[in-house]
Enzyme design. Structure first.
Site, PDB file in Angstrom:
ATOM      1  N   TYR A 141       0.818  -1.211   0.000  1.00  0.00           N
ATOM      2  CA  TYR A 141       0.000   0.000   0.000  1.00  0.00           C
ATOM      3  C   TYR A 141       0.854   1.264   0.000  1.00  0.00           C
ATOM      4  O   TYR A 141       0.405   2.314  -0.445  1.00  0.00           O
ATOM      5  CB  TYR A 141      -0.911   0.029   1.241  1.00  0.00           C
ATOM      6  CG  TYR A 141      -2.217  -0.723   1.078  1.00  0.00           C
ATOM      7  CD1 TYR A 141      -2.231  -2.089   0.838  1.00  0.00           C
ATOM      8  CD2 TYR A 141      -3.435  -0.061   1.197  1.00  0.00           C
ATOM      9  CE1 TYR A 141      -3.424  -2.770   0.714  1.00  0.00           C
ATOM     10  CE2 TYR A 141      -4.635  -0.739   1.074  1.00  0.00           C
ATOM     11  CZ  TYR A 141      -4.634  -2.096   0.839  1.00  0.00           C
ATOM     12  OH  TYR A 141      -5.816  -2.761   0.716  1.00  0.00           O
ATOM     13  N   LYS A 191       3.457 -15.566   2.222  1.00  0.00           N
ATOM     14  CA  LYS A 191       3.655 -16.278   0.941  1.00  0.00           C
ATOM     15  C   LYS A 191       5.141 -16.541   0.802  1.00  0.00           C
ATOM     16  O   LYS A 191       5.797 -16.132  -0.168  1.00  0.00           O
ATOM     17  CB  LYS A 191       3.085 -15.413  -0.205  1.00  0.00           C
ATOM     18  CG  LYS A 191       3.031 -16.101  -1.554  1.00  0.00           C
ATOM     19  CD  LYS A 191       2.009 -17.221  -1.669  1.00  0.00           C
ATOM     20  CE  LYS A 191       2.145 -17.939  -2.996  1.00  0.00           C
ATOM     21  NZ  LYS A 191       1.312 -19.168  -3.063  1.00  0.00           N
ATOM     22  N   ASP A 223      -2.636 -18.523   0.288  1.00  0.00           N
ATOM     23  CA  ASP A 223      -3.644 -19.206  -0.543  1.00  0.00           C
ATOM     24  C   ASP A 223      -4.338 -20.304   0.257  1.00  0.00           C
ATOM     25  O   ASP A 223      -5.561 -20.439   0.244  1.00  0.00           O
ATOM     26  CB  ASP A 223      -3.024 -19.745  -1.854  1.00  0.00           C
ATOM     27  CG  ASP A 223      -1.738 -20.535  -1.649  1.00  0.00           C
ATOM     28  OD1 ASP A 223      -1.193 -20.529  -0.527  1.00  0.00           O
ATOM     29  OD2 ASP A 223      -1.276 -21.171  -2.622  1.00  0.00           O
ATOM     30  N   ASP A 247      -6.117  -7.296   3.997  1.00  0.00           N
ATOM     31  CA  ASP A 247      -7.258  -6.642   3.350  1.00  0.00           C
ATOM     32  C   ASP A 247      -8.162  -7.700   2.728  1.00  0.00           C
ATOM     33  O   ASP A 247      -9.380  -7.700   2.923  1.00  0.00           O
ATOM     34  CB  ASP A 247      -6.754  -5.666   2.286  1.00  0.00           C
ATOM     35  CG  ASP A 247      -7.892  -5.012   1.532  1.00  0.00           C
ATOM     36  OD1 ASP A 247      -8.826  -4.520   2.197  1.00  0.00           O
ATOM     37  OD2 ASP A 247      -7.870  -5.001   0.291  1.00  0.00           O
ATOM     38  N   ASP A 251     -12.076  -9.426   4.306  1.00  0.00           N
ATOM     39  CA  ASP A 251     -13.386  -9.431   3.637  1.00  0.00           C
ATOM     40  C   ASP A 251     -13.960 -10.845   3.629  1.00  0.00           C
ATOM     41  O   ASP A 251     -15.154 -11.050   3.832  1.00  0.00           O
ATOM     42  CB  ASP A 251     -13.276  -8.936   2.186  1.00  0.00           C
ATOM     43  CG  ASP A 251     -13.513  -7.438   2.058  1.00  0.00           C
ATOM     44  OD1 ASP A 251     -13.120  -6.708   2.994  1.00  0.00           O
ATOM     45  OD2 ASP A 251     -14.072  -7.002   1.031  1.00  0.00           O
TER      46      ASP A 251
HETATM   47  C1  IPM Z   1     -10.350  -1.548   3.951  1.00  0.00           C
HETATM   48  C2  IPM Z   1     -10.615  -0.903   2.611  1.00  0.00           C
HETATM   49  C3  IPM Z   1      -9.471   0.048   2.303  1.00  0.00           C
HETATM   50  C4  IPM Z   1      -8.204  -0.754   2.241  1.00  0.00           C
HETATM   51  C5  IPM Z   1      -9.660   0.880   1.004  1.00  0.00           C
HETATM   52  C6  IPM Z   1     -10.957   1.644   1.011  1.00  0.00           C
HETATM   53  C7  IPM Z   1      -8.494   1.789   0.767  1.00  0.00           C
HETATM   54  O1  IPM Z   1     -10.788  -1.861   1.628  1.00  0.00           O
HETATM   55  O2  IPM Z   1     -10.242  -0.819   4.953  1.00  0.00           O
HETATM   56  O3  IPM Z   1     -10.254  -2.774   4.012  1.00  0.00           O
HETATM   57  O4  IPM Z   1      -7.889  -1.361   1.204  1.00  0.00           O
HETATM   58  O5  IPM Z   1      -7.484  -0.786   3.242  1.00  0.00           O
HETATM   59 MN    MN Z   2     -10.737  -3.921   2.363  1.00  0.00          MN
END
Ligand code: IPM
Ligand code: MN
Length: 360
Positions: A141, A191, A223, A247, A251
């Site tokens: 990032y 990884k 993975d 990240d 999710d």
């Molecule tokens: C998160 C989001 C952010 C990230 C984006 C919006 C920059 O996806 O907080 O997980 O990738 O960190």
């Molecule tokens: Mn995210």
């Protein structure tokens, strides 16, 4: 106690979920006789529209000055084709870096009331209780060199995944300390079969773990980890990983719990002179422009982030527990938004916020 909280509602549903989170914050503070001083700032797409930049200097200064920051979400479709430095997301990355919040804590819990909202079979997800510790201020990032150059078939793009030993060490210590108050197990995800960056990650994690002989440590390749999260989510207690892997995996973790709208997060930095921890609190979900302004977004991720703020920044465990308990009561009552399984007509964002206040 008395504390200063900056709110950054941001874009899309960030605005409406933050409003409910603030309602709950005010309510719990009044009930426990704390004084909250609230200020609001601009971040993300709304900040670009009003000031030309996603992280105005006033916002950065206000966040550094506040005891904790509560954020909604950033991102608007009109910026989809803008270069990275002109996008709303850059504001979020900027504020994380400015505050130095290097550890992002994302707890994933299977609530009994939501078990049927999970995409997994009940027996797989029941009892899931993990916390993902995502390194937040390093890696791909922020790494340089980065950018797009050249043209035609030679046009090229580059990003850099870089970590120093010190960066890996501090986030690993955070994960180990958290595990001490839980089931005493840390899974580090990397990884290392391909990336030098991950080889250093694993080496440093192993070294740090020597200081925590009471903690069981194991390693998964990213993975395989993505697969284990759906095959055996109960095997995880504390999962620690670098920024981009975290990240993606968080999710995936979020949806195990039934809805991404449920997941709170706490981003923690250093301890300040006044004894409070630097913290940025935000739901894991995005700005969801498709449902913004319709009063139907789930505010529980944002409200859970208030609980996290009370606990991690201010050490107010009882107050945090009161918010978490109230959220669970509301879940059990079925008065929830349409992304979960409501009993009858889905509740509005505002109704869920009010119901949490009533349950406190
Ligand atoms: C998160 C989001 C952010 C990230 C984006 C919006 C920059 O996806 O907080 O997980 O990738 O960190
Ligand atoms: Mn995210």
């Amino acid at each position: 106690m008395e504390f200063k909280v900056l709110t950054l509602p941001g874009d899309g549903i960030g605005i409406e979920v933050t409003r409910e989170a603030v309602r709950v914050l005010n309510h719990v503070a009044a009930k426990f006789k704390h004084k909250v001083h609230l200020t609001e700032g601009l971040l993300g797409g709304v900040a670009i529209h009003k000031t030309g930049t996603p992280l105005p200097p006033e916002t950065e200064a206000a966040a550094l000055e506040a005891d904790a920051t509560l954020m909604g979400a950033v991102g608007l479709p009109e910026f989809d084709n803008a270069p990275p430095e002109k996008r709303p997301e850059r504001g979020l990355l900027g504020i994380r870096k400015a505050l130095g919040v290097f550890a992002n804590l994302r707890p994933v819990r299977a609530y009994a009331a939501l078990i049927d909202s999970s995409p997994l079979k009940n027996h797989l997800v029941e009892g899931t209780d993990m916390i993902i510790v995502r390194e937040l201020t390093g890696g791909m990032y922020y790494g340089t060199p980065r950018g797009i150059s050249g043209s035609g078939p030679e046009e090229r793009a580059i990003n850099t995944m870089v970590y120093t030993r010190a960066e890996i060490e501090r986030v690993t210590r955070m994960a180990m300390e958290l595990a001490r108050n839980r089931r005493k197990k840390v899974t580090s995800v990397d990884k290392s079969n391909v990336l030098e960056n991950s080889q250093l990650w694993r080496k440093v994690v192993v070294e740090v773990a020597k200081d925590y002989p009471d903690i069981e440590l194991d390693h998964l390749l990213v993975d395989n980890c993505a697969m284990q999260l759906v095959l055996a989510p109960k095997r995880f207690d504390v999962l620690v990983t670098e920024n981009l892997f975290g990240d993606i995996l968080s999710d995936e973790g979020a949806v195990l719990a039934g809805s991404i709208g449920m997941l709170p997060s706490a981003s923690i930095g250093a301890k300040k002179d006044n004894g409070y921890w630097v913290g940025l609190y935000e739901p894991v979900h995005g700005s969801a422009p498709d449902i913004a302004g319709q009063n139907k977004a789930n505010p529980l991720g944002a409200i859970g982030s208030v609980a996290a703020m009370l606990e991690y920044s201010f050490g107010l465990k009882e107050e945090a527990a009161a918010v978490n308990k109230a959220m669970e009561d509301v879940l059990n009552s079925g008065r929830v938004t349409g992304d979960l399984k409501p009993k009858g007509t889905p509740a509005t964002t505002q109704q869920v916020g009010q119901a949490v206040c009533e349950a406190i």
